[in-house]
Scaffold this motif. Structure first.
Motif, PDB file in Angstrom:
ATOM      1  N   VAL A 173       0.886  -1.281   0.059  1.00 47.04           N
ATOM      2  CA  VAL A 173      -0.057  -0.076   0.046  1.00 47.04           C
ATOM      3  C   VAL A 173       0.947   1.195  -0.075  1.00 47.04           C
ATOM      4  CG1 VAL A 173      -1.609   1.417   1.382  1.00 47.04           C
ATOM      5  CG2 VAL A 173      -1.890  -1.103   1.159  1.00 47.04           C
ATOM      6  N   ASP A 174       2.040   1.255   0.804  1.00 48.45           N
ATOM      7  CA  ASP A 174       2.845   2.479   0.703  1.00 48.45           C
ATOM      8  C   ASP A 174       3.431   2.707  -0.433  1.00 48.45           C
ATOM      9  OD1 ASP A 174       2.435   2.830   3.519  1.00 48.45           O
ATOM     10  OD2 ASP A 174       4.244   1.729   4.070  1.00 48.45           O
ATOM     11  N   LEU A 175       3.746   1.755  -1.394  1.00 50.78           N
ATOM     12  CA  LEU A 175       4.362   1.905  -2.532  1.00 50.78           C
ATOM     13  C   LEU A 175       3.188   2.349  -3.467  1.00 50.78           C
ATOM     14  CD1 LEU A 175       6.862   1.500  -4.263  1.00 50.78           C
ATOM     15  CD2 LEU A 175       6.107  -0.915  -4.548  1.00 50.78           C
ATOM     16  N   ALA A 176       1.971   1.706  -3.617  1.00 50.18           N
ATOM     17  CA  ALA A 176       0.906   1.687  -4.660  1.00 50.18           C
ATOM     18  C   ALA A 176       0.056   2.769  -4.659  1.00 50.18           C
ATOM     19  CB  ALA A 176       0.436   0.542  -5.061  1.00 50.18           C
ATOM     20  N   ASP A 177      -0.126   3.133  -3.263  1.00 49.37           N
ATOM     21  CA  ASP A 177      -1.648   3.804  -2.872  1.00 49.37           C
ATOM     22  C   ASP A 177      -1.202   5.359  -3.571  1.00 49.37           C
ATOM     23  OD1 ASP A 177      -4.127   5.079  -2.213  1.00 49.37           O
ATOM     24  OD2 ASP A 177      -3.620   4.648  -0.082  1.00 49.37           O
ATOM     25  N   ASP A 178      -2.312   5.623  -4.403  1.00 49.08           N
ATOM     26  CA  ASP A 178      -2.151   6.913  -5.428  1.00 49.08           C
ATOM     27  C   ASP A 178      -3.108   7.884  -4.794  1.00 49.08           C
ATOM     28  OD1 ASP A 178      -4.987   5.866  -5.716  1.00 49.08           O
ATOM     29  OD2 ASP A 178      -4.603   5.574  -8.054  1.00 49.08           O
ATOM     30  N   GLY A 179      -3.668   8.022  -3.463  1.00 53.49           N
ATOM     31  CA  GLY A 179      -4.440   9.094  -3.022  1.00 53.49           C
ATOM     32  C   GLY A 179      -5.748   9.125  -3.595  1.00 53.49           C
ATOM     33  N   SER A 180      -6.317   7.975  -4.419  1.00 50.97           N
ATOM     34  CA  SER A 180      -7.546   7.889  -4.862  1.00 50.97           C
ATOM     35  C   SER A 180      -8.812   7.497  -4.173  1.00 50.97           C
ATOM     36  CB  SER A 180      -7.439   7.071  -6.410  1.00 50.97           C
ATOM     37  OG  SER A 180      -7.449   5.842  -6.066  1.00 50.97           O
ATOM     38  N   GLY A 181      -8.474   7.260  -2.995  1.00 57.87           N
ATOM     39  CA  GLY A 181      -9.422   6.712  -2.095  1.00 57.87           C
ATOM     40  C   GLY A 181      -9.608   5.106  -2.048  1.00 57.87           C
ATOM     41  N   TYR A 182      -8.519   4.512  -2.793  1.00 56.86           N
ATOM     42  CA  TYR A 182      -8.500   3.073  -2.672  1.00 56.86           C
ATOM     43  C   TYR A 182      -8.857   2.186  -1.404  1.00 56.86           C
ATOM     44  CZ  TYR A 182      -6.759  -1.689  -3.497  1.00 56.86           C
ATOM     45  OH  TYR A 182      -7.017  -3.092  -3.627  1.00 56.86           O
ATOM     46  N   LEU A 183      -8.282   2.577  -0.339  1.00 54.60           N
ATOM     47  CA  LEU A 183      -8.416   1.641   0.831  1.00 54.60           C
ATOM     48  C   LEU A 183      -9.881   1.821   1.372  1.00 54.60           C
ATOM     49  CD1 LEU A 183      -5.235   2.016   2.752  1.00 54.60           C
ATOM     50  CD2 LEU A 183      -6.027  -0.011   1.792  1.00 54.60           C
ATOM     51  N   PRO A 184     -10.487   2.973   1.478  1.00 54.52           N
ATOM     52  CA  PRO A 184     -12.101   3.076   1.763  1.00 54.52           C
ATOM     53  C   PRO A 184     -12.897   2.339   0.863  1.00 54.52           C
ATOM     54  CG  PRO A 184     -10.826   5.204   2.080  1.00 54.52           C
ATOM     55  CD  PRO A 184     -10.059   4.300   1.267  1.00 54.52           C
ATOM     56  N   ARG A 185     -12.585   2.270  -0.425  1.00 54.00           N
ATOM     57  CA  ARG A 185     -13.600   1.694  -1.345  1.00 54.00           C
ATOM     58  C   ARG A 185     -13.378   0.282  -1.189  1.00 54.00           C
ATOM     59  NH1 ARG A 185     -11.676   4.794  -5.032  1.00 54.00           N
ATOM     60  NH2 ARG A 185     -10.021   3.519  -5.885  1.00 54.00           N
ATOM     61  N   LEU A 186     -12.165  -0.254  -1.173  1.00 54.63           N
ATOM     62  CA  LEU A 186     -11.945  -1.599  -0.770  1.00 54.63           C
ATOM     63  C   LEU A 186     -12.608  -1.999   0.654  1.00 54.63           C
ATOM     64  CD1 LEU A 186     -10.554  -4.475  -1.477  1.00 54.63           C
ATOM     65  CD2 LEU A 186      -8.607  -3.432  -0.434  1.00 54.63           C
ATOM     66  N   ARG A 187     -12.761  -1.148   1.560  1.00 59.86           N
ATOM     67  CA  ARG A 187     -13.366  -1.409   2.925  1.00 59.86           C
ATOM     68  C   ARG A 187     -14.711  -1.530   2.643  1.00 59.86           C
ATOM     69  NH1 ARG A 187     -11.804  -2.400   8.273  1.00 59.86           N
ATOM     70  NH2 ARG A 187     -14.026  -2.983   9.184  1.00 59.86           N
ATOM     71  N   ARG A 188     -15.314  -0.787   2.083  1.00 55.67           N
ATOM     72  CA  ARG A 188     -16.688  -0.822   1.414  1.00 55.67           C
ATOM     73  C   ARG A 188     -17.000  -1.980   1.010  1.00 55.67           C
ATOM     74  NH1 ARG A 188     -16.484   3.841  -1.238  1.00 55.67           N
ATOM     75  NH2 ARG A 188     -17.352   2.994  -2.920  1.00 55.67           N
ATOM     76  N   ALA A 189     -16.235  -2.685   0.142  1.00 54.27           N
ATOM     77  CA  ALA A 189     -16.262  -4.055  -0.514  1.00 54.27           C
ATOM     78  C   ALA A 189     -16.465  -5.245   0.524  1.00 54.27           C
ATOM     79  CB  ALA A 189     -15.423  -4.165  -1.633  1.00 54.27           C
ATOM     80  N   ILE A 190     -15.367  -4.992   1.503  1.00 59.12           N
ATOM     81  CA  ILE A 190     -15.061  -6.009   2.475  1.00 59.12           C
ATOM     82  C   ILE A 190     -16.264  -6.105   3.352  1.00 59.12           C
ATOM     83  CG2 ILE A 190     -13.606  -6.547   4.450  1.00 59.12           C
ATOM     84  CD1 ILE A 190     -11.229  -5.404   2.763  1.00 59.12           C
ATOM     85  N   ASP A 191     -16.727  -4.687   3.727  1.00 61.45           N
ATOM     86  CA  ASP A 191     -18.006  -4.585   4.741  1.00 61.45           C
ATOM     87  C   ASP A 191     -19.407  -5.205   4.067  1.00 61.45           C
ATOM     88  OD1 ASP A 191     -16.153  -3.505   6.656  1.00 61.45           O
ATOM     89  OD2 ASP A 191     -16.957  -1.394   6.345  1.00 61.45           O
TER      90      ASP A 191
END
Length: 185
Positions: free
Chosen positions: A15-33
């Motif tokens: 994540v530190d290498l690839a996260d582009d600031g596009s809201g990836y983690l919150p979007r993925l978290r929505r899918a998981i939830d």
């Protein structure tokens, strides 16, 4: 059909290498939830290599580069699943030794034991774990969905090409929101 969501290589260092600031983690978290709310198993997949890299062959360019950089060593903090998408107690975490979630892991055994025949794929990187897992899962006759906006790659153009041109040959490629709408029905 019995479905599982695979959350692949969403580890601190990746994540530190690839996260582009596009809201990836919150979007993925929505899918998981959403998967959890729909009683769809969430299976986390991580890459972790043994100290000294005995599983890395000299002809494997990608893993040789990883080994030279000292990345993905078992026990290093960078191999931990990112806390924003951490597994709940009882959720399966599969450790792999290659690009595909199936290679060097017990993923197929876990899926077959649970009667899972359909996979929803998300993770980092689109051109690595997602591509390799999709190809192998297709060969294993799994039903396949890729959450295009829950995948991320260092090269946005490669991501776009894979999710728009290549992946649709083997899988339904949808957004997190469209998938959540479908599972909520």
């Amino acid at each position: 059909m019995s479905t599982a969501l695979l959350v692949m290589d969403v580890q601190r260092a990746v994540v530190d290498l690839a996260d582009d600031g596009s809201g990836y983690l919150p979007r993925l978290r929505r899918a998981i939830d959403g998967a959890r709310a729909a009683d769809i198993p969430v299976i986390h997949v991580v890459i972790a290599l043994r100290p000294g890299f005995p599983e890395v062959g000299a002809r494997n360019r990608a893993l040789t580069a990883v080994a030279r950089a000292g990345l993905h060593v078992e026990g290093d903090p960078g191999t931990e699943i990112h806390p924003e998408v951490a597994p709940l107690p009882g959720e399966v975490v599969v450790t792999k030794r290659r690009a595909s979630a199936f290679s060097g892991s017990d993923l197929d055994v876990v899926l077959r034991a649970r009667g899972i025949d359909s996979l929803v794929l998300a993770g980092i990187a689109t051109s690595a774990v997602v591509l390799h897992t999709l190809c192998q899962a297709n060969d294993l006759d799994f039903g396949l969905t890729v959450l295009g906006d829950a995948c991320l790659d260092l090269d946005p153009e490669v991501h776009r090409f894979l999710t728009e041109r290549l992946f649709p040959q083997w899988a339904d490629v949808v957004t997190v929101d469209d998938w959540l709408d479908a599972v909520a029905r």
